[in-house]
Design a protein around this motif. Structure first.
Motif, PDB file in Angstrom:
ATOM      1  N   THR A 123      -8.557   1.527   2.461  1.00 44.56           N
ATOM      2  CA  THR A 123      -6.936   1.732   2.764  1.00 44.56           C
ATOM      3  C   THR A 123      -7.257   3.050   3.592  1.00 44.56           C
ATOM      4  OG1 THR A 123      -6.445   1.836   1.445  1.00 44.56           O
ATOM      5  CG2 THR A 123      -5.715   0.025   2.440  1.00 44.56           C
ATOM      6  N   GLY A 124      -8.863   3.532   2.545  1.00 41.01           N
ATOM      7  CA  GLY A 124      -8.819   4.961   2.619  1.00 41.01           C
ATOM      8  C   GLY A 124      -8.204   5.955   1.460  1.00 41.01           C
ATOM      9  N   SER A 125      -7.935   5.404  -0.013  1.00 39.80           N
ATOM     10  CA  SER A 125      -7.599   5.973  -0.976  1.00 39.80           C
ATOM     11  C   SER A 125      -5.951   5.318  -0.568  1.00 39.80           C
ATOM     12  CB  SER A 125      -7.497   7.092  -1.517  1.00 39.80           C
ATOM     13  OG  SER A 125      -8.498   6.774  -1.609  1.00 39.80           O
ATOM     14  N   PHE A 126      -5.474   3.667   0.076  1.00 40.27           N
ATOM     15  CA  PHE A 126      -4.384   3.460   0.251  1.00 40.27           C
ATOM     16  C   PHE A 126      -3.478   5.135   1.330  1.00 40.27           C
ATOM     17  CE2 PHE A 126      -5.040   2.317  -4.023  1.00 40.27           C
ATOM     18  CZ  PHE A 126      -4.876   0.903  -3.970  1.00 40.27           C
ATOM     19  N   GLN A 127      -4.388   5.382   2.084  1.00 41.37           N
ATOM     20  CA  GLN A 127      -4.162   6.559   3.697  1.00 41.37           C
ATOM     21  C   GLN A 127      -3.461   5.808   4.779  1.00 41.37           C
ATOM     22  OE1 GLN A 127      -5.620  10.220   3.066  1.00 41.37           O
ATOM     23  NE2 GLN A 127      -6.238   9.941   1.164  1.00 41.37           N
ATOM     24  N   TYR A 128      -4.506   4.992   4.891  1.00 42.19           N
ATOM     25  CA  TYR A 128      -5.030   4.790   6.147  1.00 42.19           C
ATOM     26  C   TYR A 128      -3.545   3.159   7.077  1.00 42.19           C
ATOM     27  CZ  TYR A 128      -9.637   5.446   5.864  1.00 42.19           C
ATOM     28  OH  TYR A 128     -10.273   5.705   6.165  1.00 42.19           O
ATOM     29  N   PRO A 129      -3.193   3.802   8.587  1.00 46.22           N
ATOM     30  CA  PRO A 129      -1.743   3.208   8.285  1.00 46.22           C
ATOM     31  C   PRO A 129      -1.231   1.706   8.233  1.00 46.22           C
ATOM     32  CG  PRO A 129      -2.746   4.226  10.838  1.00 46.22           C
ATOM     33  CD  PRO A 129      -3.681   4.275   9.545  1.00 46.22           C
ATOM     34  N   ASN A 130      -2.394   1.610   8.163  1.00 44.67           N
ATOM     35  CA  ASN A 130      -2.614  -0.374   7.930  1.00 44.67           C
ATOM     36  C   ASN A 130      -2.290  -0.832   6.325  1.00 44.67           C
ATOM     37  OD1 ASN A 130      -4.788   0.503   6.443  1.00 44.67           O
ATOM     38  ND2 ASN A 130      -6.492  -1.179   7.943  1.00 44.67           N
ATOM     39  N   THR A 131      -2.244  -0.166   5.238  1.00 42.32           N
ATOM     40  CA  THR A 131      -1.418   0.109   4.475  1.00 42.32           C
ATOM     41  C   THR A 131      -0.009  -0.185   4.481  1.00 42.32           C
ATOM     42  OG1 THR A 131      -3.171   1.980   3.508  1.00 42.32           O
ATOM     43  CG2 THR A 131      -1.107   0.911   2.213  1.00 42.32           C
ATOM     44  N   THR A 132       0.378  -0.988   3.791  1.00 40.01           N
ATOM     45  CA  THR A 132       1.795  -1.620   3.940  1.00 40.01           C
ATOM     46  C   THR A 132       2.674  -1.370   2.765  1.00 40.01           C
ATOM     47  OG1 THR A 132       1.272  -3.853   3.525  1.00 40.01           O
ATOM     48  CG2 THR A 132       1.243  -3.599   5.553  1.00 40.01           C
ATOM     49  N   ALA A 133       3.960  -2.201   2.992  1.00 39.75           N
ATOM     50  CA  ALA A 133       5.069  -1.759   1.353  1.00 39.75           C
ATOM     51  C   ALA A 133       4.164  -3.050   0.413  1.00 39.75           C
ATOM     52  CB  ALA A 133       6.055  -2.253   1.851  1.00 39.75           C
ATOM     53  N   GLU A 134       3.532  -4.008   1.431  1.00 35.66           N
ATOM     54  CA  GLU A 134       2.964  -4.683   0.738  1.00 35.66           C
ATOM     55  C   GLU A 134       1.772  -4.207  -0.448  1.00 35.66           C
ATOM     56  OE1 GLU A 134       3.817  -5.777   3.398  1.00 35.66           O
ATOM     57  OE2 GLU A 134       5.983  -7.333   2.830  1.00 35.66           O
ATOM     58  N   THR A 135       1.204  -3.965   0.006  1.00 37.58           N
ATOM     59  CA  THR A 135       0.105  -2.687  -0.396  1.00 37.58           C
ATOM     60  C   THR A 135       0.353  -2.091  -1.769  1.00 37.58           C
ATOM     61  OG1 THR A 135      -0.745  -2.344   1.774  1.00 37.58           O
ATOM     62  CG2 THR A 135      -1.748  -2.015  -0.189  1.00 37.58           C
ATOM     63  N   TYR A 136       1.036  -1.078  -1.659  1.00 40.96           N
ATOM     64  CA  TYR A 136       2.173  -0.492  -2.734  1.00 40.96           C
ATOM     65  C   TYR A 136       2.287  -1.543  -3.615  1.00 40.96           C
ATOM     66  CZ  TYR A 136       1.148   3.682   0.088  1.00 40.96           C
ATOM     67  OH  TYR A 136      -0.134   5.008   1.165  1.00 40.96           O
ATOM     68  N   GLU A 137       3.180  -2.601  -3.599  1.00 38.70           N
ATOM     69  CA  GLU A 137       3.809  -3.880  -4.546  1.00 38.70           C
ATOM     70  C   GLU A 137       3.142  -4.063  -5.133  1.00 38.70           C
ATOM     71  OE1 GLU A 137       7.977  -4.108  -2.043  1.00 38.70           O
ATOM     72  OE2 GLU A 137       6.281  -5.480  -2.257  1.00 38.70           O
ATOM     73  N   MET A 138       1.776  -4.176  -4.234  1.00 39.00           N
ATOM     74  CA  MET A 138       0.210  -4.952  -5.149  1.00 39.00           C
ATOM     75  C   MET A 138       0.512  -4.031  -6.195  1.00 39.00           C
ATOM     76  SD  MET A 138      -3.498  -5.657  -3.196  1.00 39.00           S
ATOM     77  CE  MET A 138      -3.472  -4.302  -3.907  1.00 39.00           C
ATOM     78  N   ALA A 139      -0.588  -2.910  -5.538  1.00 39.22           N
ATOM     79  CA  ALA A 139      -0.901  -2.405  -6.552  1.00 39.22           C
ATOM     80  C   ALA A 139       0.430  -2.108  -7.517  1.00 39.22           C
ATOM     81  CB  ALA A 139      -1.125  -0.236  -5.971  1.00 39.22           C
ATOM     82  N   ALA A 140       1.242  -1.566  -7.574  1.00 36.83           N
ATOM     83  CA  ALA A 140       2.495  -1.512  -8.623  1.00 36.83           C
ATOM     84  C   ALA A 140       1.683  -2.838  -9.317  1.00 36.83           C
ATOM     85  CB  ALA A 140       3.728  -1.738  -7.915  1.00 36.83           C
ATOM     86  N   ASP A 141       2.328  -4.042  -9.306  1.00 38.39           N
ATOM     87  CA  ASP A 141       1.531  -5.528  -9.955  1.00 38.39           C
ATOM     88  C   ASP A 141       0.775  -5.242 -10.697  1.00 38.39           C
ATOM     89  OD1 ASP A 141       2.596  -7.698 -10.542  1.00 38.39           O
ATOM     90  OD2 ASP A 141       0.764  -8.769  -9.038  1.00 38.39           O
ATOM     91  N   LEU A 142      -0.265  -5.088 -10.185  1.00 39.30           N
ATOM     92  CA  LEU A 142      -2.042  -4.668 -10.946  1.00 39.30           C
ATOM     93  C   LEU A 142      -1.181  -3.450 -12.075  1.00 39.30           C
ATOM     94  CD1 LEU A 142      -4.132  -4.815  -7.964  1.00 39.30           C
ATOM     95  CD2 LEU A 142      -3.896  -6.439  -9.535  1.00 39.30           C
ATOM     96  N   ILE A 143      -0.660  -1.886 -11.290  1.00 32.31           N
ATOM     97  CA  ILE A 143      -0.884  -1.675 -12.965  1.00 32.31           C
ATOM     98  C   ILE A 143       0.101  -2.196 -14.334  1.00 32.31           C
ATOM     99  CG2 ILE A 143       0.330   0.738 -13.597  1.00 32.31           C
ATOM    100  CD1 ILE A 143      -0.735   1.522 -10.739  1.00 32.31           C
ATOM    101  N   ARG A 144       0.881  -3.092 -13.405  1.00 28.68           N
ATOM    102  CA  ARG A 144       1.687  -3.346 -15.307  1.00 28.68           C
ATOM    103  C   ARG A 144       0.891  -4.398 -15.194  1.00 28.68           C
ATOM    104  NH1 ARG A 144       6.167  -3.871 -10.269  1.00 28.68           N
ATOM    105  NH2 ARG A 144       7.358  -1.657 -10.991  1.00 28.68           N
ATOM    106  N   ARG A 145      -0.201  -5.072 -14.351  1.00 28.49           N
ATOM    107  CA  ARG A 145      -0.872  -6.035 -15.279  1.00 28.49           C
ATOM    108  C   ARG A 145      -2.433  -5.149 -16.462  1.00 28.49           C
ATOM    109  NH1 ARG A 145      -1.136 -11.380 -12.731  1.00 28.49           N
ATOM    110  NH2 ARG A 145       0.763 -11.659 -11.157  1.00 28.49           N
ATOM    111  N   GLY A 146      -1.743  -4.023 -16.162  1.00 31.47           N
ATOM    112  CA  GLY A 146      -2.855  -3.809 -17.172  1.00 31.47           C
ATOM    113  C   GLY A 146      -3.875  -2.777 -16.880  1.00 31.47           C
ATOM    114  N   LEU A 147      -3.857  -2.500 -14.792  1.00 35.33           N
ATOM    115  CA  LEU A 147      -5.187  -1.638 -14.245  1.00 35.33           C
ATOM    116  C   LEU A 147      -5.329  -0.112 -15.214  1.00 35.33           C
ATOM    117  CD1 LEU A 147      -7.106  -1.549 -12.144  1.00 35.33           C
ATOM    118  CD2 LEU A 147      -5.101  -0.113 -11.410  1.00 35.33           C
ATOM    119  N   ASP A 148      -5.954   0.057 -15.409  1.00 39.69           N
ATOM    120  CA  ASP A 148      -6.282   1.825 -15.549  1.00 39.69           C
ATOM    121  C   ASP A 148      -6.185   2.440 -14.891  1.00 39.69           C
ATOM    122  OD1 ASP A 148      -6.959   4.514 -16.302  1.00 39.69           O
ATOM    123  OD2 ASP A 148      -7.880   3.610 -18.183  1.00 39.69           O
TER     124      ASP A 148
END
Ligand code: AMP
Ligand code: MN
Ligand code: MN
Length: 334
Positions: free
Chosen positions: A168-193
């Motif tokens: 996604t070009g670091s979560f920048q391209y237009p195909n990046t969706t709300a689900e993509t950011y929600e997924m990233a948030a969930d991965l961080i909550r799961r301990g991603l650094d």
């Protein structure tokens, strides 16, 4: 739609994953972060389920992705076919793009799954799960694992993040969706650094990559009144700088970013006299997947690729001709 080609549901994929014991995971030649990341993410999840897993890549693990946790599982295909129940191709639009050696190694698998996000996917295999609205195959793997309640070990978590970030070009391209950011948030909550994984992905580049950039800049040209930017890499430069295939990954974004440019093209001489072409578009009216398809390539509307016969000058003139034609149509319409 032909039933044989209809998408398998999440549950159907889940029942295959649960009911079989041994898996071969494949992706495409010249693998990117989404290819290797998706293989590792699914591979580590399957291993956490107690399955036997082989992760193959035509030329082995690329150096630039060796930082991924658990990447040591990626191996060159063995010369003899592997005994396994299921082969799963990830992020791979056509079956041939897994590579000849990988195809042979997986030839005994009774069942083929095709999990991908390319709109140009040929829908090969026994079960097809292609979601073109997903910006990365890594996000499809995330949706499968979480949707089915399967394990998501730390190795899978980090690999999914890198797969999606790089596609996604670091979560920048237009195909990046709300689900993509929600997924990233969930991965961080799961301990991603986040800081560490991003710096491993983007701040650990070999010096030769910058030397490559200098060489590419010397070939940069604008055409079509500034709508088209292209540059090229010859075999002579590749040899001189001792480049590895992944060294050029993502460099096209620099010319895509020029103001006024709508299409960016990277021409690269590869083995056997072939030319690898990478294309990016910033204008949905210029669908580079359609242009690539004219030459048997594929990809997505705004990011596509094709391998063409050489020599370089001939491939350039055919491809730039096709882009010129599309731009002429748009100018005539508008
Ligand atoms: P790349 O420019 O290599 O980053 O590729 C951009 C997109 O086009 C990716 O989604 C690739 O999977 C796809 N792509 C690249 N090369 C080819 C090819 N020869 N055939 C089909 N799809 C391709
Ligand atoms: Mn890919
Ligand atoms: Mn992808």
């Amino acid at each position: 739609m032909d039933d044989a080609n209809a998408n398998a549901s999440t549950e159907e994929i889940g029942s295959i994953l649960r009911s079989h014991d041994s898996f071969i995971l494949l992706s495409h030649v010249r693998p990117d972060g989404d290819a290797i990341g998706s293989q590792l993410a699914l591979g580590h999840a399957l291993m956490a389920m107690g399955k036997s897993v082989r992760i193959l890549s035509e030329e082995g693990l690329p150096e630039n992705l060796a930082f991924l946790p658990g990447s040591g599982l990626v191996e060159c295909p063995p010369s003899e076919p592997i005994e396994a129940d299921v082969a799963i191709a990830l992020d791979t639009a056509t079956q041939e793009r897994v590579g000849a050696k990988c195809l042979h190694a997986a030839s005994r698998a009774a069942l083929w799954l095709n999990i991908d996000h390319h709109i140009s996917n040929h829908r090969y295999g026994d079960l097809v799960h292609v979601i073109p609205t997903c910006p990365a195959t890594g996000q499809i793997v995330y949706q499968l694992l979480t949707g089915l309640g399967l394990p998501l070990p730390d190795e899978s978590r980090d690999s999914i993040y890198v797969a999606v970030s790089t596609d996604t070009g670091s979560f920048q391209y237009p195909n990046t969706t709300a689900e993509t950011y929600e997924m990233a948030a969930d991965l961080i909550r799961r301990g991603l650094d986040v800081g560490t994984i991003n710096s491993k992905t983007y701040d650990e580049l070999p010096f030769r990559r910058l030397e490559l950039m200098r060489a590419l800049l010397n070939t940069l040209e604008l055409a079509e009144d500034g709508w088209l930017a292209h540059w090229e890499l010859t075999e002579a430069v590749r040899d001189k700088l001792h480049l590895q295939p992944a060294d050029s990954e993502g460099l096209i974004d620099h010319i895509r970013a020029i103001r006024g440019v709508k299409v960016a093209v990277f021409f690269e001489e590869i083995q056997n006299g072939k030319i690898r072409v990478s294309m990016r578009s910033k204008d949905p009216a210029i669908d580079v997947c359609k242009i690539a398809s004219q030459f048997n390539g594929g990809g997505h509307a705004l990011a596509a690729g094709v391998r063409m016969p050489g020599p370089l000058a001939a491939a350039k003139s055919r491809l730039i001709g096709a882009i010129h034609q599309r731009i002429a149509e748009i100018r005539a319409e508008g």
